[in-house]
Design a protein around this motif. Structure first.
Motif, short mmCIF file in Angstrom:
data_model
loop_
_atom_site.label_atom_id
_atom_site.label_comp_id
_atom_site.label_asym_id
_atom_site.label_seq_id
_atom_site.Cartn_x
_atom_site.Cartn_y
_atom_site.Cartn_z
N TRP A 63 0.83 -1.20 -0.03
CA TRP A 63 0.01 -0.04 -0.17
C TRP A 63 0.80 1.37 0.05
CZ3 TRP A 63 -4.08 -1.24 4.06
CH2 TRP A 63 -4.93 -2.58 3.80
N THR A 64 2.11 1.05 0.62
CA THR A 64 2.88 2.35 0.63
C THR A 64 3.38 2.97 -0.60
OG1 THR A 64 3.68 1.85 2.91
CG2 THR A 64 5.08 3.31 1.59
N ARG A 65 3.76 1.72 -1.39
CA ARG A 65 4.03 2.14 -3.06
C ARG A 65 3.08 2.85 -3.48
NH1 ARG A 65 7.06 -2.76 -2.57
NH2 ARG A 65 5.38 -4.08 -2.99
N ASN A 72 1.98 11.08 -3.46
CA ASN A 72 3.33 11.66 -3.15
C ASN A 72 3.71 11.85 -1.66
OD1 ASN A 72 5.85 13.01 -3.95
ND2 ASN A 72 4.87 15.00 -3.92
N ALA A 73 3.37 10.70 -1.12
CA ALA A 73 3.39 10.74 0.38
C ALA A 73 4.94 11.07 0.63
CB ALA A 73 3.38 9.18 0.93
N LEU A 74 5.22 12.00 1.50
CA LEU A 74 6.62 12.80 1.81
C LEU A 74 7.23 11.95 2.72
CD1 LEU A 74 5.22 16.26 2.48
CD2 LEU A 74 6.28 15.24 0.44
N LEU A 91 1.24 13.56 3.89
CA LEU A 91 0.91 13.78 2.70
C LEU A 91 1.16 15.37 2.39
CD1 LEU A 91 -0.17 11.19 2.33
CD2 LEU A 91 -2.07 12.00 0.98
N PRO A 92 1.56 15.95 1.16
CA PRO A 92 1.81 17.20 1.02
C PRO A 92 0.52 17.98 1.50
CG PRO A 92 2.43 16.07 -0.93
CD PRO A 92 1.83 15.05 -0.07
#
Length: 247
Positions: A63-65, A72-74, A91-92
């Protein structure tokens, strides 16, 4: 700053991801928004049960991918609690996503904020309350170490211990008055007779006189809380606390 609309879009995508994953057998909303609460600052809290034998880390990694690619998870980090893994994403825009994954045999509510969405959950599991004896012990421990840090001319370390005294007093008060002691959640519900005096225990500078003043206030507040909690213990501890907490 994220919007409520974006938050809902992300939440629905996470739920969609879980429902499509054959390893997931149950899901729930948790946190402040689970039962219709929350506000514009609330994050996303979700929990899922996975087939026994499936490693939560494997599911979370997949799920992370997706979250990194689509939103665009920071950054992310993991918290472990029993058999559960809580992966916390940033997240942004400052949106936080807390995703808990637990083997099916242990999946269930661990607090009042739990709304099942699909599948079945085990009987509610209450989170143990903090141990008052340990909180009291850590409080007098911090008084001693704060005084030692001041005498050793370690102002930052002294501030660290004084702040810890204050936090422990508030947690003890929450336990005594039936408020939530975790992560400061019940502090703003405490009466002003508890929180008001502690405001003066805030360290306003790293100057030695200020550190001594703040420590003295924190120590007086600790003695007051001990008197409410256990007068016998308070009478044993007070002389030493007054000695080490003196300005």
């Amino acid at each position: 700053m994220f919007t409520a609309q974006h938050r809902e879009h992300v939440r629905q995508r996470v739920l969609e991801l879980a429902r499509a994953d054959q390893r997931v057998i149950a899901g729930a909303l948790t946190g402040s928004m689970a039962l219709g609460g929350g506000d514009k600052w609330s994050d996303i809290d979700v929990a899922f049960g996975v087939v026994n034998g499936i490693t939560p880390e494997v599911v979370l990694q997949d799920w992370t991918r997706v979250l990194e690619r689509e939103f665009n998870a920071l950054n992310h980090f993991d918290l472990h609690s029993g058999s559960s893994i809580y992966r916390v994403f940033l997240l942004p825009g400052g949106l936080e996503i807390d995703v808990a994954v637990t083997p099916a045999e242990d999946f269930g509510a661990r607090g009042p904020n739990f709304r099942p969405l699909f599948g079945s959950a085990q009987k509610s599991q209450s989170t143990p309350q903090p141990n008052a004896s340990s909180l009291i012990g850590m409080s007098w421990h911090h008084v001693l170490h704060a005084r030692a840090s001041i005498e050793r001319n370690k102002p930052w370390q002294a501030e660290y211990w004084i702040s810890g005294i204050r936090d422990h007093i508030l947690a003890i008060a929450c336990l005594r008055l039936g408020e939530n002691p975790f992560y400061g959640r019940g502090i703003d519900l405490l009466p002003g007779t508890v929180t008001g005096p502690l405001a003066a225990a805030l360290v306003r500078s790293l100057d030695e006189p200020e550190l001594r003043r703040a420590l003295a206030v924190a120590t007086r507040c600790l003695i007051g809380e001990l008197e409410e909690w256990n007068p016998t213990l308070c009478s044993r501890l007070s002389p030493l606390l007054q000695e080490f907490g003196a300005p």
